[in-house]
Design a protein around this motif. Structure first.
Motif, short mmCIF file in Angstrom:
data_model
loop_
_atom_site.label_atom_id
_atom_site.label_comp_id
_atom_site.label_asym_id
_atom_site.label_seq_id
_atom_site.Cartn_x
_atom_site.Cartn_y
_atom_site.Cartn_z
N TRP A 159 4.59 -0.74 -4.19
CA TRP A 159 3.83 -1.89 -4.26
C TRP A 159 2.48 -1.70 -3.79
O TRP A 159 2.42 -1.61 -2.54
CB TRP A 159 4.51 -2.86 -3.61
CG TRP A 159 4.04 -4.33 -3.66
CD1 TRP A 159 3.22 -4.99 -4.74
CD2 TRP A 159 4.22 -5.49 -2.84
NE1 TRP A 159 2.89 -6.32 -4.74
CE2 TRP A 159 3.58 -6.56 -3.55
CE3 TRP A 159 4.85 -5.73 -1.71
CZ2 TRP A 159 3.27 -7.94 -2.76
CZ3 TRP A 159 4.74 -6.91 -1.11
CH2 TRP A 159 3.99 -7.96 -1.47
N LEU A 183 4.89 -7.82 -8.55
CA LEU A 183 6.34 -7.61 -7.78
C LEU A 183 7.29 -8.59 -8.03
O LEU A 183 8.57 -8.35 -8.07
CB LEU A 183 6.07 -7.73 -6.47
CG LEU A 183 7.18 -7.83 -5.33
CD1 LEU A 183 7.61 -6.21 -5.16
CD2 LEU A 183 6.84 -8.39 -3.96
N ALA A 220 4.64 -1.79 -8.68
CA ALA A 220 4.07 -3.27 -8.83
C ALA A 220 2.76 -3.14 -8.44
O ALA A 220 2.46 -2.50 -7.46
CB ALA A 220 4.76 -4.02 -8.16
#
Length: 734
Positions: A491, A462, A457
């Protein structure tokens, strides 16, 4: 997180019910579905092959004979072309509906993961840079076939045009050039019409065709963009060739404004082409990025483009592309009906990182999966603008609500945040009025098909992965079909103030002691900060939040998206049957008896029949569908109970993430660096071994490119015992 560190049996066998018991489809149902799939494949292959080989002289002559045989029937050439070009795709849709109804909600079981890891054409990125973006092997095959068709058709038509000229004694080179320009102008228009036959199918968001092949709208828009560029190039060349020929003849202006009754009407074609050019220019990446509203509003000219195209070519030529346009009209009317409803915002809040969370009311009968998204309109901000957002809640989080996270990046989102933060000043608990289209997305939740997942992400990307994690944990706890056992979340964020986004999901409360059942590792990369902030941890307090009690009939409509197989199928079938009936009545009782020969007028009548069939016949089904939906809503629990449950246990709950020891132990935060995907893939390959690994990316195009490039590189140099990575993108750009 060793692969063998978990000592437990598989969560579920490839087929099972919600309690994990073994279930099998009856032999009759399985045989019927296999028969339907075989018929769909056969019809599509024959239909596509006919279109591909139509430029060949033998096939073209055979098609001409077919039209001559039907010329004296009540439906004339229009009926014969309808049977060849439009009927096949309508039949495919009917068969797909039957297959969807037989499959029901058990599609998760239909796609069994292979025991032996292997490459798949649709998940292997071949091209990662260039005008097409990340292109899989399957997509590359499709691109090559389409370009091959265009090149072959241009070659075949050019050869036939030269033969045609050689048959006549044309004295001057100028006269030969004029004839050649006109003939090739006609042929490029015909090729463009074949591309137009497919152009509208990818943007029919809830189309049964897209649902059957499990291509979600955010992926299909790419194909619409590619086909749109190709179609407009062909139509532009088509127009230019005629303009050159008319200019050489010395009567350009007279031809451009000509609107004749018998034959092709030129002026409607000019209007249609100008509308198409305006849509095309404003859809180019630079213009769309500079002013999205300009792109959005000018794209509504598709109505002018289609209607004046029908006036330009008449009914029988328009029929060649009518199938795809009809499915778009079906989808557009259904979206219109759904978007008229006002949807309750159960709760809204602003996070410190500049992100807004909206929790929307939905009926229990609304189906979606963790990779779905919705289009949202906020009427206090704009009555025309619709913006897509990924769903951040799992369908198992609650039966009566759905949540989205909205990053404040532009004027519209900034106004939305300001509207929410001004709630106290307004002294009004319900500060925004929303309408929703969707949910859209994969018919099958493919994130549940892999035992091993890597979720990548970027920033607000996310959001769908929060839904995935919640979905998996709910399924693990409840024993529902679920394959993932090893999950790595990567992330990348710019600053640490975005970390509270991870706090919107309480993994431990969803599935206590989940670490004993599924391995979840989280690696966070804070790219623009070299050191952690002075106050570490995830604890935070929302800036502003509002709470709005729900009215009994203010949940989002179930009309669009994955929808209900029975009602959506009945809508398509009734509209299609109605379309055929109206056309039959039109030609039997009006066009043929009264000898209506005006091309543009017949084209207009054709379009009117198409729209009227959807509104009258399809609208009747929508009305009954709405009544059925309303009756189902009466069976839901009391509104107060639903709201209290959501407020206490749903996505609105705020917690101190640092108290979650399981997550804290498995979370690593890297400051001042970006993810090194080569190292990540190499490490995973050694740790997980020879397995299929699903890699899902949600973020900017640069992130998608980096992930896809490393997957391609790893696949080409991998050792026999290394993992096989499968690329999936959840990002889209409208």
């Amino acid at each position: 997180m060793e692969k063998n560190s978990l000592d437990y049996s598989p969560l579920l066998s490839p087929r099972g019910d919600e309690n994990g018991s073994e279930t099998t489809a009856s032999p009759l149902v399985s045989a019927t579905k296999w028969t339907l799939k075989t018929l769909i494949l056969m019809i599509f292959v024959l239909w596509a092959a006919f279109i591909f080989f139509l430029p060949a002289k033998p096939v073209n002559e055979l098609f001409s004979k077919w039209n001559d045989l039907n010329r004296d029937t009540p439906f004339g050439v229009t009926g014969s072309i309808f049977l060849v070009f439009t009927a096949p795709i309508l039949i495919i849709a009917f068969l797909a509906i039957a297959h969807q109804i037989l499959t029901g909600e058990d599609q998760l079981h239909e796609k069994k993961t292979s025991k032996l890891p292997r490459f798949r054409l649709w998940t292997f990125p071949v091209f990662v840079k260039g005008p097409f973006g990340v292109v899989s092997a399957t997509e590359l095959i499709g691109i090559v076939l389409v370009l091959l068709y265009v090149i072959w058709a241009l070659y075949a038509y050019t050869v036939r045009a030269l033969d045609f000229i050689s048959e006549f004694d044309v004295p001057s080179f100028r006269d030969k050039s004029i004839i050649m320009f006109k003939v090739m102008g006609l042929r490029t228009g015909a090729i463009g019409l074949m591309c137009l036959a497919f152009l509208f199918i990818p943007v029919s968001r809830g189309s049964v065709l897209l649902r059957y092949i499990d291509i979600p709208f955010e992926h299909a828009t790419r194909y619409h963009v590619w086909l749109g560029h190709l179609t407009m190039v062909l139509f532009t060349v088509h127009g230019l060739l005629y303009v050159i020929a008319w200019a050489m003849e010395g009567h350009l202006v007279q031809e451009l404004i000509q609107w004749k009754d018998i034959g092709v009407a030129n002026l409607p074609g000019v209007i249609s082409l100008l509308a198409g050019l305006l849509m095309w220019v404003t859809s180019l990446p630079g213009v769309r990025t500079w002013n999205f509203e300009l792109f959005f509003y000018t794209h509504q000219l598709y109505v002018v483009f289609v209607v004046f195209l029908a006036l330009h070519v008449g009914d029988f030529v328009f029929t060649m592309a009518a199938g795809g346009i009809f499915f778009f009209v079906l989808d557009r009317f259904l979206r219109f009906c759904q978007s008229r409803r006002t949807v309750n915002v159960i709760s809204s809040r602003c996070l410190p990182c500049g992100t807004v969370e909206l929790v929307l009311s939905k009926p229990q009968s609304l189906r979606y999966n963790a990779l779905s998204f919705i289009f949202v309109q906020v009427r206090e901000l704009s009555w025309l603008q619709w913006h897509p957002f990924s769903v951040s809640s799992s369908p198992l989080d609650g039966k009566n609500h759905l949540a989205v996270l909205i990053k404040v990046l532009g004027k519209w989102t900034e106004k939305l945040r300001q509207r929410i933060t001004d709630v106290d000043a307004q002294k009004d608990s319900c500060v925004i009025t929303t309408s929703v289209e969707g949910p859209y997305g994969h018919e099958v939740p493919y994130h549940l098909m892999y035992e091993n997942l890597i979720l990548v992400a970027g920033g607000i990307g996310l959001s769908p992965f929060l839904a995935i994690l919640s979905d998996i944990l709910h399924r693990v706890r409840e024993g529902k079909p679920c394959q993932p056992r090893n999950i790595l979340l990567v992330w990348a964020v710019k600053k640490s103030n975005e970390l509270p986004l991870l706090s919107t999901i309480d993994m431990e409360s969803i599935c206590p002691s989940f670490s004993n059942k599924v391995n979840i590792d989280i690696h966070i990369y804070v790219t623009r900060e070299s050191d952690p902030p002075l106050e570490e941890g995830y604890s935070y307090k929302p800036i502003k939040s509002s709470f709005c009690p729900m009215a009994s009939d203010c949940g989002m409509s179930v009309l669009v998206g994955t929808g209900d197989n029975f009602w959506s199928g009945l809508y398509v079938i009734s509209s299609t049957v109605g379309f055929v009936i109206l056309l039959a009545l039109l030609y039997v009782y009006y066009v043929t008896p009264f000898h209506i020969e005006t091309w543009w007028y017949r084209g207009l009548l054709y379009v009117i029949c198409m729209v009227a069939s959807v509104v009258i016949f399809g609208g009747s089904v929508v009305a009954m569908w709405h009544i059925w939906e309303k009756q189902n809503s009466l069976k839901d629990k009391s509104n107060d109970t639903k709201v209290d449950k959501i407020h206490q246990n749903g996505s609105l709950a705020t917690k101190d993430q640092s108290q979650d020891s399981s997550i804290a132990k498995s979370t690593v935060i890297h400051y001042g660096s970006r993810p090194n995907f080569k190292e990540i893939y190499d490490s995973i390959s050694e740790k997980w071994g020879l397995v299929d690994v699903g890699v899902i990316v949600c973020g900017p195009s640069t992130l998608q490119t980096s992930v896809a490039e490393e997957i391609r590189s790893h696949s080409m140099t991998r050792q026999r015992h290394h993992s096989i990575f499968h690329f999936h993108s959840h990002s889209f750009d409208l």
